[in-house]
Design a protein around this motif. Structure first.
Motif, PDB file in Angstrom:
ATOM      1  N   LYS A 191       0.693  -1.153  -0.110  1.00 43.94           N
ATOM      2  CA  LYS A 191      -0.180   0.314  -0.274  1.00 43.94           C
ATOM      3  C   LYS A 191       0.916   1.622   0.034  1.00 43.94           C
ATOM      4  CE  LYS A 191      -3.642  -2.339   2.882  1.00 43.94           C
ATOM      5  NZ  LYS A 191      -4.695  -1.899   3.988  1.00 43.94           N
ATOM      6  N   TYR A 230       3.935   1.875  -0.715  1.00 41.98           N
ATOM      7  CA  TYR A 230       5.041   1.628  -1.949  1.00 41.98           C
ATOM      8  C   TYR A 230       4.096   2.275  -3.862  1.00 41.98           C
ATOM      9  CZ  TYR A 230       8.284  -0.374  -5.355  1.00 41.98           C
ATOM     10  OH  TYR A 230       9.396  -0.106  -6.197  1.00 41.98           O
ATOM     11  N   GLY A 231       2.434   1.720  -3.518  1.00 41.41           N
ATOM     12  CA  GLY A 231       2.254   2.446  -4.431  1.00 41.41           C
ATOM     13  C   GLY A 231       1.616   3.649  -4.155  1.00 41.41           C
ATOM     14  N   SER A 244      -3.223   5.343  -0.921  1.00 44.61           N
ATOM     15  CA  SER A 244      -3.905   4.096  -1.565  1.00 44.61           C
ATOM     16  C   SER A 244      -4.683   4.121  -1.830  1.00 44.61           C
ATOM     17  CB  SER A 244      -2.941   3.040  -1.040  1.00 44.61           C
ATOM     18  OG  SER A 244      -3.460   2.627   0.633  1.00 44.61           O
ATOM     19  N   LEU A 250      -6.226   5.381  -5.217  1.00 46.64           N
ATOM     20  CA  LEU A 250      -5.238   4.448  -5.963  1.00 46.64           C
ATOM     21  C   LEU A 250      -5.785   3.583  -5.998  1.00 46.64           C
ATOM     22  CD1 LEU A 250      -1.643   4.334  -5.749  1.00 46.64           C
ATOM     23  CD2 LEU A 250      -2.355   5.492  -7.165  1.00 46.64           C
ATOM     24  N   PHE A 297      -3.318  -1.116 -13.965  1.00 43.74           N
ATOM     25  CA  PHE A 297      -3.062  -1.177 -12.364  1.00 43.74           C
ATOM     26  C   PHE A 297      -2.467  -2.422 -12.025  1.00 43.74           C
ATOM     27  CE2 PHE A 297      -4.997   2.695 -11.451  1.00 43.74           C
ATOM     28  CZ  PHE A 297      -4.162   3.005 -11.032  1.00 43.74           C
ATOM     29  N   LEU A 347       1.096  -2.496 -13.595  1.00 39.59           N
ATOM     30  CA  LEU A 347       1.818  -1.959 -12.343  1.00 39.59           C
ATOM     31  C   LEU A 347       2.381  -2.527 -11.137  1.00 39.59           C
ATOM     32  CD1 LEU A 347       0.393   1.282 -11.689  1.00 39.59           C
ATOM     33  CD2 LEU A 347       2.725   1.286 -12.646  1.00 39.59           C
ATOM     34  N   GLY A 348       1.514  -3.790 -10.702  1.00 37.24           N
ATOM     35  CA  GLY A 348       2.063  -4.968  -9.654  1.00 37.24           C
ATOM     36  C   GLY A 348       3.081  -5.489 -10.556  1.00 37.24           C
ATOM     37  N   PHE A 382       2.973  -3.294  -5.296  1.00 35.62           N
ATOM     38  CA  PHE A 382       2.833  -2.649  -5.726  1.00 35.62           C
ATOM     39  C   PHE A 382       0.802  -2.810  -5.297  1.00 35.62           C
ATOM     40  CE2 PHE A 382      -0.668  -0.266  -7.983  1.00 35.62           C
ATOM     41  CZ  PHE A 382       0.020   1.307  -7.891  1.00 35.62           C
ATOM     42  N   PRO A 402      -3.025  -1.394  -4.444  1.00 38.46           N
ATOM     43  CA  PRO A 402      -3.686  -0.207  -4.452  1.00 38.46           C
ATOM     44  C   PRO A 402      -4.303  -0.837  -3.933  1.00 38.46           C
ATOM     45  CG  PRO A 402      -3.960  -1.138  -6.541  1.00 38.46           C
ATOM     46  CD  PRO A 402      -2.847  -2.123  -6.534  1.00 38.46           C
TER      47      PRO A 402
END
Length: 141
Positions: free
Chosen positions: A59, A61-62, A70, A73, A84, A87-88, A95, A97
């Protein structure tokens, strides 16, 4: 540019844990990251389950990586799930969100880190992070 100090990170943790105990939440893990997403400090309460660290870090980190909470996000992920998921993968699974992390800002509004928590609901996790950041004399977003 201001940097997040170890003293400030520890103040965030101490106050966040105190808020969690005051509210009688389940055992928490709180992670404080610096502006580059590196761990500055961690507190894992007795009884916190094994996944709490990874969730709290993901959480935070994102949040620091994208420059928003978050919670924001999680809302954005609803509208653009493929981005997303990518992104993970790009963040090698670090990551996450989901509500429970906020960015840490200095007096000028510059993002200097993020705090994330896991153990309660997203609202509870976010609440303890905000309490910790405010107790350290910093702003959140």
């Amino acid at each position: 540019m201001t940097t997040l100090t170890l003293q400030q990170a520890n103040q965030i943790l101490t106050a966040a844990v105190a808020q969690a105990r005051k509210a009688n939440y389940l055992p928490m893990t709180i992670v404080v990251l610096d502006e580059s997403g590196q761990i500055k400090a961690v507190a894992r309460e007795d009884g916190a389950s094994m996944f709490r660290f990874d969730v709290a870090r993901g959480k935070a980190y994102g949040a620091v990586g994208m420059g928003v909470s978050s919670r924001a996000l999680a809302q954005r992920a609803k509208d653009n799930p493929n981005f997303f998921v990518a992104l993970g993968a790009t963040a090698e699974g670090k990551f996450l969100p989901q509500p429970g992390a906020v960015v840490i800002k200095d007096a000028q509004g510059t993002i200097i880190g993020a705090a994330g928590a896991s153990g309660g609901t997203g609202d509870e996790d976010e609440e303890v992070c905000i309490a910790g950041i405010q107790a350290a004399g910093l702003a959140h977003g």
